[in-house]
Write an enzyme that holds these catalytic residues in place. Structure first.
Site, PDB file in Angstrom:
ATOM      1  N   GLU A  73       8.993  15.464  15.681  1.00 15.10           N
ATOM      2  CA  GLU A  73       9.444  15.483  14.293  1.00 15.10           C
ATOM      3  C   GLU A  73       8.699  16.594  13.539  1.00 15.10           C
ATOM      4  OE1 GLU A  73       8.500  11.843  12.127  1.00 15.10           O
ATOM      5  OE2 GLU A  73      10.575  11.761  11.473  1.00 15.10           O
ATOM      6  N   LYS A 120       0.888  -1.172   0.000  1.00 13.56           N
ATOM      7  CA  LYS A 120       0.000   0.000   0.000  1.00 13.56           C
ATOM      8  C   LYS A 120       0.915   1.208   0.000  1.00 13.56           C
ATOM      9  CE  LYS A 120      -1.998   3.076   1.666  1.00 13.56           C
ATOM     10  NZ  LYS A 120      -1.834   4.448   1.149  1.00 13.56           N
ATOM     11  N   CYS A 176      13.085  10.513   7.600  1.00 12.72           N
ATOM     12  CA  CYS A 176      12.942  10.000   8.965  1.00 12.72           C
ATOM     13  C   CYS A 176      14.227  10.217   9.754  1.00 12.72           C
ATOM     14  CB  CYS A 176      12.550   8.537   8.944  1.00 12.72           C
ATOM     15  SG  CYS A 176      13.454   7.583   7.740  1.00 12.72           S
ATOM     16  N   GLU A 217       9.129   1.516  11.381  1.00 16.70           N
ATOM     17  CA  GLU A 217      10.188   2.514  11.207  1.00 16.70           C
ATOM     18  C   GLU A 217       9.485   3.869  11.239  1.00 16.70           C
ATOM     19  OE1 GLU A 217      12.131   5.177  10.095  1.00 16.70           O
ATOM     20  OE2 GLU A 217      12.394   4.350   8.064  1.00 16.70           O
TER      21      GLU A 217
END
Ligand code: NAD
Length: 484
Positions: free
Chosen positions: A386, A178, A287, A253
């Site tokens: 983040e 996906k 990331c 992750e």
């Protein structure tokens, strides 16, 4: 590949391009202009069911019977095809994600390299024999999970597809992917090349659509044997909870707040360009972006001046012109980054420098010129969470203890960089920092196909890339024989 300007892209299920079962579509916008240039099928649980069925048949059919060497050869041919189509794929990645064309080229090169790496590794993944009772032979075989689900984000569609699917197929799984609704054209094109490389129908299926629809259906599917997820911590939690109902293992992750530590004895000429690149790369939507710089107090003023000069010289503009920084992926992401920075400034955080927007940047594009922030309180949201934009937060420290406390003082633990000429300190700091990867006197955001990659703490669990990533797509079957 569709070629007209509002191209209609399709799922890939059982080796065939398919519309969504619902017949519905999603628009694909160019981040550099905000204009629509393609559509995607808006998949839902019905499309996911069809893809999982096709993958299960592939596991039981030709793909399941292929030897490890044969799987490796398919991947090697796939890698060669990606290299042949390098420029076409890079242009597509640049348009779909907005990233500078040289970054898109590097990403496609990395994707080809993932297939090459896992092609070579496929038939070198051994099990073990185990000394056991007299008159017995025990084998621990490494076997594929079966059908693996892959939910991938929009920031590095080609690379993350390559690392995840390359390893899963090499290990003998059949995949249902996906990809992200905001950027998924290169995975679709790469999947078509896999068929050309000889991958049997059903071994690799892609279902497009929204996270809450197609993504949630995949995470909760009882026919999946393993899920690999890369994306936000919130969605990672939702995916892990859905998978837990079916006792399906999950690799997560989930990003980070990675620090770069500059000690007073560091080689600043080497460090500073890397510090800037590590946050500007992919407009900070990485990331493992180096989103915090921790500077020893003795050099704090000098480093801030030199960093500010570098930020002011950066150009932010459309990806096709290969600027230092492209647009953010979407209006939603632009608003999110803008709101986080505004809140920080309202709380007294100072903007030390800002890059400039190129004249060619269209008004509808999602541009956020890179920003250097000073006087950041370590407990503030902008220091803890983040941002996923080109925003570097700077901090001062005195000595190794404070450096380690600051470095480890967020919920995340993905990567870190340590810059010092003192060999003993290099090792002390590398051991003290809680992160899945520590770079000393260099930094690779996400770095290296051959290097195990993944997080500690809220950055997730499990490892991708390298041989470790390949092992993660297998499980152990023990066969114990009593022969007397
Ligand atoms: P997200 O985590 O929601 O999306 C990542 C993938 O998960 C996409 O394919 C999405 O369709 C899918 N998804 C979303 N909801 C789902 C659900 N309920 N079940 C299953 N799959 C689902 O990320 P986002 O909303 O696109 O971005 C939000 C923030 O996440 C960003 O601002 C950034 O901070 C972070 N992010 C991190 C990474 C990373 O590489 N660590 C990547 C993308 C986003």
């Amino acid at each position: 590949m569709p070629s007209n300007e509002t191209a209609r892209w399709l799922h890939l299920i059982d080796g065939e391009p398919r519309e969504a079962a619902s017949g519905r579509t999603l628009d694909v916008a160019d981040p550099s202009t905000g204009e629509r240039f393609a559509t995607l099928p808006r998949g839902d649980a019905r499309d996911v069911d069809a893809a999982v069925d096709a993958a299960r048949r592939a596991c039981r059919g030709a793909w399941g019977r292929a030897t490890a060497t044969e799987r490796g050869r398919v991947l090697m041919r796939w890698s060669a095809l990606v290299a042949q189509h390098h420029e076409e794929l890079a242009a597509l990645e640049c348009r779909d994600t907005g990233k500078p064309i040289s970054q898109a080229r590097a990403d496609i090169g990395a994707c080809a390299r993932y297939f090459e790496y896992y092609a070579g590794a496929a038939d070198k993944l051994h099990g073990e024999t185990i000394p056991y009772a007299a008159g017995s032979t025990v084998m621990a075989l490494r076997v594929p999970h079966g059908v693996t689900g892959h939910i991938i984000p929009w920031n590095y569609p080609a690379q993350i597809f390559g690392r995840s699917v390359g390893a899963a197929l090499a290990a003998g799984n059949a995949c249902v992917v996906k990809p992200a609704e905001d950027a998924c054209l290169t995975p679709l094109r790469l999947a078509a090349l896999a068929l050309e490389a000889g991958l049997p129908p059903g071994a690799l299926n892609l279902v497009c659509g929204l996270g809450a629809e197609a993504g949630a259906a995949l995470a909760a599917h009882p026919g999946i044997d393993h899920i690999s997820f890369t994306g936000s911590p919130q969605t990672g939690t939702a995916v892990a909870q859905a998978a837990a109902v079916n006792h399906v293992p999950v690799t997560l992750e989930l990003g980070g707040k990675s620090p770069q530590l500059l000690f007073a004895d560091a080689d600043l000429d080497a460090a500073l360009p890397v510090v800037v690149q590590a946050i500007v790369q992919n407009a900070g939507q990485t990331c493992a972006a180096g989103s915090r710089v921790l500077i020893e107090r003795a050099i704090h003023e000098e480093v801030m001046e030199r960093l500010a000069a570098r930020f002011e010289a950066l150009r932010c503009g459309p990806g096709r012109l290969d600027p230092d920084c492209g647009p953010l992926i979407s209006r939603r992401q632009l608003e999110r980054v803008g709101a986080m920075v505004e809140a920080a400034c309202a709380d007294g955080v100072r903007v030390a420098a800002r890059a400039r927007l190129m004249d060619e940047a269209a008004s509808g594009g999602h541009y956020f010129p890179p920003l250097l922030l000073a006087q950041v309180p370590p407990a503030h949201d902008i220091a803890q969470q983040e941002v996923f934009g080109p925003v570097l937060a700077a901090f001062a420290f005195d000595g190794e203890d404070e450096a380690a406390a600051l470095a480890n003082g967020t919920p995340y633990g993905l990567t870190a960089g340590v810059w010092t000429r003192d060999g003993a300190r290099q090792l002390r700091m590398a051991h003290r920092i809680e992160a899945g990867q520590v770079f000393v006197n260099n930094y690779g955001a996400g770095g290296g196909i051959e290097l195990p990659f993944g997080g500690m703490k809220h950055s997730g669990h499990g490892r991708e890339k390298a041989f470790e990533g390949l092992r993660g797509f297998t499980t152990i079957k023990t066969i114990a024989i009593r022969h007397g």
